[in-house]
Design a protein around this motif. Sequence first.
Motif, PDB file in Angstrom:
ATOM      1  N   ARG A  32       2.966  -3.270  13.845  1.00  0.00           N
ATOM      2  CA  ARG A  32       1.728  -3.944  14.310  1.00  0.00           C
ATOM      3  C   ARG A  32       2.511  -4.821  15.431  1.00  0.00           C
ATOM      4  O   ARG A  32       2.753  -4.957  15.628  1.00  0.00           O
ATOM      5  CB  ARG A  32       1.601  -4.744  12.477  1.00  0.00           C
ATOM      6  CG  ARG A  32       1.081  -4.646  11.614  1.00  0.00           C
ATOM      7  CD  ARG A  32       0.796  -5.525  10.064  1.00  0.00           C
ATOM      8  NE  ARG A  32       0.572  -4.683   9.383  1.00  0.00           N
ATOM      9  CZ  ARG A  32      -0.403  -5.954   8.059  1.00  0.00           C
ATOM     10  NH1 ARG A  32       0.151  -6.547   7.722  1.00  0.00           N
ATOM     11  NH2 ARG A  32      -0.762  -4.968   7.376  1.00  0.00           N
ATOM     12  N   PHE A  52      -4.758   0.334  16.910  1.00  0.00           N
ATOM     13  CA  PHE A  52      -5.865   0.299  15.852  1.00  0.00           C
ATOM     14  C   PHE A  52      -7.100   0.451  15.457  1.00  0.00           C
ATOM     15  O   PHE A  52      -8.144   0.256  15.221  1.00  0.00           O
ATOM     16  CB  PHE A  52      -5.563  -1.667  14.875  1.00  0.00           C
ATOM     17  CG  PHE A  52      -4.652  -1.746  14.138  1.00  0.00           C
ATOM     18  CD1 PHE A  52      -3.625   0.135  13.187  1.00  0.00           C
ATOM     19  CD2 PHE A  52      -3.094  -1.735  14.268  1.00  0.00           C
ATOM     20  CE1 PHE A  52      -1.987  -0.375  13.339  1.00  0.00           C
ATOM     21  CE2 PHE A  52      -1.913  -2.262  13.903  1.00  0.00           C
ATOM     22  CZ  PHE A  52      -1.426  -0.895  13.136  1.00  0.00           C
ATOM     23  N   CYS A  95      -3.631   7.088  10.201  1.00  0.00           N
ATOM     24  CA  CYS A  95      -2.382   6.228  10.625  1.00  0.00           C
ATOM     25  C   CYS A  95      -1.609   6.751  10.518  1.00  0.00           C
ATOM     26  O   CYS A  95      -0.944   6.302   8.758  1.00  0.00           O
ATOM     27  CB  CYS A  95      -2.957   4.880  10.474  1.00  0.00           C
ATOM     28  SG  CYS A  95      -2.017   3.426  10.818  1.00  0.00           S
ATOM     29  N   ASN A 119      -8.552   0.369   4.329  1.00  0.00           N
ATOM     30  CA  ASN A 119      -7.029   1.724   4.445  1.00  0.00           C
ATOM     31  C   ASN A 119      -7.252   2.551   3.152  1.00  0.00           C
ATOM     32  O   ASN A 119      -8.894   1.965   2.698  1.00  0.00           O
ATOM     33  CB  ASN A 119      -5.747   0.652   4.060  1.00  0.00           C
ATOM     34  CG  ASN A 119      -5.525   0.248   2.643  1.00  0.00           C
ATOM     35  OD1 ASN A 119      -6.447  -0.255   2.271  1.00  0.00           O
ATOM     36  ND2 ASN A 119      -3.956  -0.136   3.003  1.00  0.00           N
ATOM     37  N   PRO A 157      -3.883  -4.448  11.923  1.00  0.00           N
ATOM     38  CA  PRO A 157      -4.991  -3.706  11.730  1.00  0.00           C
ATOM     39  C   PRO A 157      -6.343  -4.341  11.312  1.00  0.00           C
ATOM     40  O   PRO A 157      -7.121  -3.298  11.815  1.00  0.00           O
ATOM     41  CB  PRO A 157      -4.370  -3.401  10.576  1.00  0.00           C
ATOM     42  CG  PRO A 157      -3.040  -3.493  10.611  1.00  0.00           C
ATOM     43  CD  PRO A 157      -2.753  -4.765  11.551  1.00  0.00           C
ATOM     44  N   SER A 166       0.560  -1.154   0.383  1.00  0.00           N
ATOM     45  CA  SER A 166       0.083  -0.087  -0.358  1.00  0.00           C
ATOM     46  C   SER A 166       0.687   0.818  -0.088  1.00  0.00           C
ATOM     47  O   SER A 166       2.024   1.420   0.710  1.00  0.00           O
ATOM     48  CB  SER A 166      -0.920   0.076   1.654  1.00  0.00           C
ATOM     49  OG  SER A 166      -0.119   0.616   3.085  1.00  0.00           O
TER      50      SER A 166
HETATM   51  O1  AHR Z   1      -0.293  -1.871   9.195  1.00  0.00           O
HETATM   52  C1  AHR Z   1      -0.646  -0.827   9.041  1.00  0.00           C
HETATM   53  C2  AHR Z   1      -1.172  -1.024   7.618  1.00  0.00           C
HETATM   54  O2  AHR Z   1      -0.759  -1.907   6.354  1.00  0.00           O
HETATM   55  C3  AHR Z   1      -2.196   0.214   7.148  1.00  0.00           C
HETATM   56  O3  AHR Z   1      -3.527   0.697   7.469  1.00  0.00           O
HETATM   57  C4  AHR Z   1      -2.007  -0.583   5.489  1.00  0.00           C
HETATM   58  O4  AHR Z   1      -2.365   0.442   4.577  1.00  0.00           O
HETATM   59  C5  AHR Z   1      -1.010  -0.832   5.924  1.00  0.00           C
HETATM   60  O5  AHR Z   1      -0.967  -2.217   4.436  1.00  0.00           O
END
Ligand code: AHR
Length: 322
Positions: free
Chosen positions: A121, A139, A276, A228, A174, A44
């Motif tokens: 994470r 989250f 975020c 997201n 998340p 992303s």
């Molecule tokens: O862990 C964060 C998330 O991971 C983001 O919100 C998302 O866009 C990404 O891929």
Amino acid sequence: MAVFGGLLAVSALAGCGGSDGGAEGGGGDDGQIVLGFSQVGAESGWRTANTESIKASAAAAGIKLQFSDAQGKQENQISDIRGFITQKVDVIAFSPVVTSGWDAVLKEAKDAGIPVILTDRAVDSQDTSLYQSFIGSDFKVEGTKAGEWLVKEYEGKTGDVNIVELQGTTGSAPAIDRQTGFADAIKANPNLKIVKSQTGDFKRADGKTVMETFLQSVPKIDVLYAHNDDMGLGAIEAIKAAGKKPGQDIKIITVDAVKDGMTALAAGEINFIVECSPLLGDQLMETVKAVKDGKPVEKRILTKEGTFTQEEAKAALPTRKY
Ligand code: AHR
């Protein structure tokens, strides 16, 4: 702690999913701290910004970064961590693709005397001594903010509101927490109903294909909640292709607030974004230095973040960093 790298260790990393920063070797006698970092992947815009933040902050802090891209696979992250242990890096950091299944490799790092820092994470390990600190967002709070906005949006209105949800990567922190936070918050209005919920793996292309199936199978979609921006942006393409107006015919809420998402919000195609922040690099490097110096660090370092309406996005866009 002794630091070395060399080609043997580097090739071990390269075999487990795109490693860079290692080709020059892992530190040496120059006294630089060596940080092994295993990134989730490049799924992303958020992740790209996060990778850039980590690389830039490491360079600015004079920390030698051994960066590895796990291409979305837990097995690659486990090999990355084992490679870092073999290299005897000073500190290991990683952003775990999913929450479960880390205890064994974290124990190996602990037994080798290499401190581990989690970024972005969480893991579900009960033994929290397996890592020094966890730096990142809450989250669940993000999901709650998304749900609370929707509750307010439909305050005083009657009739069922059909919500479709695009979840992040299955089993990731998340995805789990943004789903729970949102579901809990919308309980305040029984008219708000999640009618479909499916993973789009945090990717734009998947967001589009899953939204296409939602549009075919749900006769009336009022709201899309995407975990997201990227999935929301993919879904917008599907909504337009179905002859509907994103932001008007279907209200859209997303999480992240990266530039592409903010641009769509300012243009009225998204209605609300929960921020975020991917800019975790500086906090990570400070924590790496403290851990290396044997100084105490906070077990949980929370990222500060807000939310954006369409008007707020217009104001914020010109100075948006990512
Ligand atoms: O862990 C964060 C998330 O991971 C983001 O919100 C998302 O866009 C990404 O891929």
